[in-house]
Design an enzyme around this catalytic site. Structure first.
Site, short mmCIF file in Angstrom:
data_model
loop_
_atom_site.label_atom_id
_atom_site.label_comp_id
_atom_site.label_asym_id
_atom_site.label_seq_id
_atom_site.Cartn_x
_atom_site.Cartn_y
_atom_site.Cartn_z
N GLU A 102 34.67 36.29 48.37
CA GLU A 102 35.19 35.32 49.34
C GLU A 102 36.36 35.87 50.15
O GLU A 102 36.76 35.26 51.15
CB GLU A 102 35.62 34.04 48.62
N GLU A 137 28.48 42.70 27.23
CA GLU A 137 29.93 42.52 27.10
C GLU A 137 30.50 43.27 25.88
O GLU A 137 31.71 43.48 25.79
CB GLU A 137 30.29 41.05 26.99
#
Length: 293
Positions: free
Chosen positions: A79, A110
């Site tokens: 963004e 992860e």
């Protein structure tokens, strides 16, 4: 047991709630996310102040995380370009499991600490780079691998975790603890832990961009108008900042390829595009300073 994994004592009969009570429980618990970020505001401000000189020196923002935390990092990262015209190459997101993990869980990704370190090293990070590390538990191996590699490279490391005394916050140069406690659904950190991380990232990156002169007053003057809505926003911002009518604002924006900063300075200073660009360059991109020159 980690606070984020501890069953909440407040909703032990959650599965028996009515629909309205279920929604109220989830919504009300979000207020605790805001409180957690507010308590961490001094640490977030410290991170902003430490990041500014590195970014001004040409550094990059690098986000790293897994699961929900990693996806929130990607969101903040992508963004920055449309909102502040931030260069794509200076905002990078590392997500455990790669791009596929943005849309589908990649099991075990992860837990790979070595892969985290390798992903960071592949970016050739240096002392002017800023690495934001996200993990609700504060102990995600992939993220800790990124942290170790970033510290070895001399980058500024900012660790954001939702548990007190988390390794991520303790081992990063600047640790930000968002103490959100137990979730309404035990261990579901996509709830208020995730909300707190989103707020913290918004606060950090927005404050950083203000310090980098991407904002004039409270106006988004360095946006990238990539669609009709943003073109109209650029026109309205220019009108608001200068008092010009729509025709004059749009005409000036068209002359400067819809660079709102340039249009504002040109209109207020009664200058042409080239003169306005020169004033902004002399003012290090600050509209406010350019208007005083």
């Amino acid at each position: 047991m980690l606070k984020t994994e501890t069953p909440s004592p407040e909703h032990t009969r959650l599965d028996q709630y009515s629909a309205i009570d279920l929604v109220a429980a989830f919504v009300d618990d979000q207020f605790n996310a805001v409180k957690a970020v507010r308590a961490a505001a001094p640490s977030i401000a410290l991170a902003v102040s430490a990041a500014v000189p590195r970014i001004e020196a040409g550094g990059r923002l690098i986000y790293a995380g897994a699961g929900t935390s990693g996806r929130l990092g990607v969101l903040d990262c992508v963004e920055l370009h449309p909102t502040f015209s931030w260069p794509h190459e200076r905002a990078i997101a590392l997500l455990a499991g790669g791009q596929e993990a943005m849309f589908m869980a990649v099991e075990g990704a992860e837990d790979d600490r070595e892969q985290g370190g390798a992903a960071l090293q592949a970016l050739h990070v240096g002392p002017v780079d800023v690495v934001l590390l996200l993990s609700a538990s504060g102990a995600t191996p992939f993220v800790l691998g990124v942290l170790a590699a970033a510290r070895a490279a001399g980058a500024l490391t900012i660790g954001i975790a939702n548990n007190t005394e988390a390794p991520l916050a303790l081992q990063a140069e600047i640790g930000i603890t968002l103490d959100t406690g137990a979730e309404v659904i035990s261990g579901s950190t996509r709830l208020k832990a995730g909300t707190a991380q989103k707020i913290a990232l918004n606060a950090f990156s927005s404050a950083l961009m203000v310090r980098l002169h991407k904002v004039y007053g409270n106006l988004m003057v360095d946006l990238k108008p990539t669609n009709a809505k943003l073109v109209w926003r650029a026109v309205r911002l220019t009108m608001h900042a200068t008092g010009a009518d729509e025709r004059a604002a749009r005409s000036m924006l068209e002359q400067c390829e819809f660079h709102v900063k340039v249009a504002i300075v040109a209109l207020v200073k009664n200058a042409n595009v080239e003169q306005a660009q020169a004033l902004l360059e002399d003012a290090q991109g600050s509209v406010r300073m350019a208007l005083t020159l």
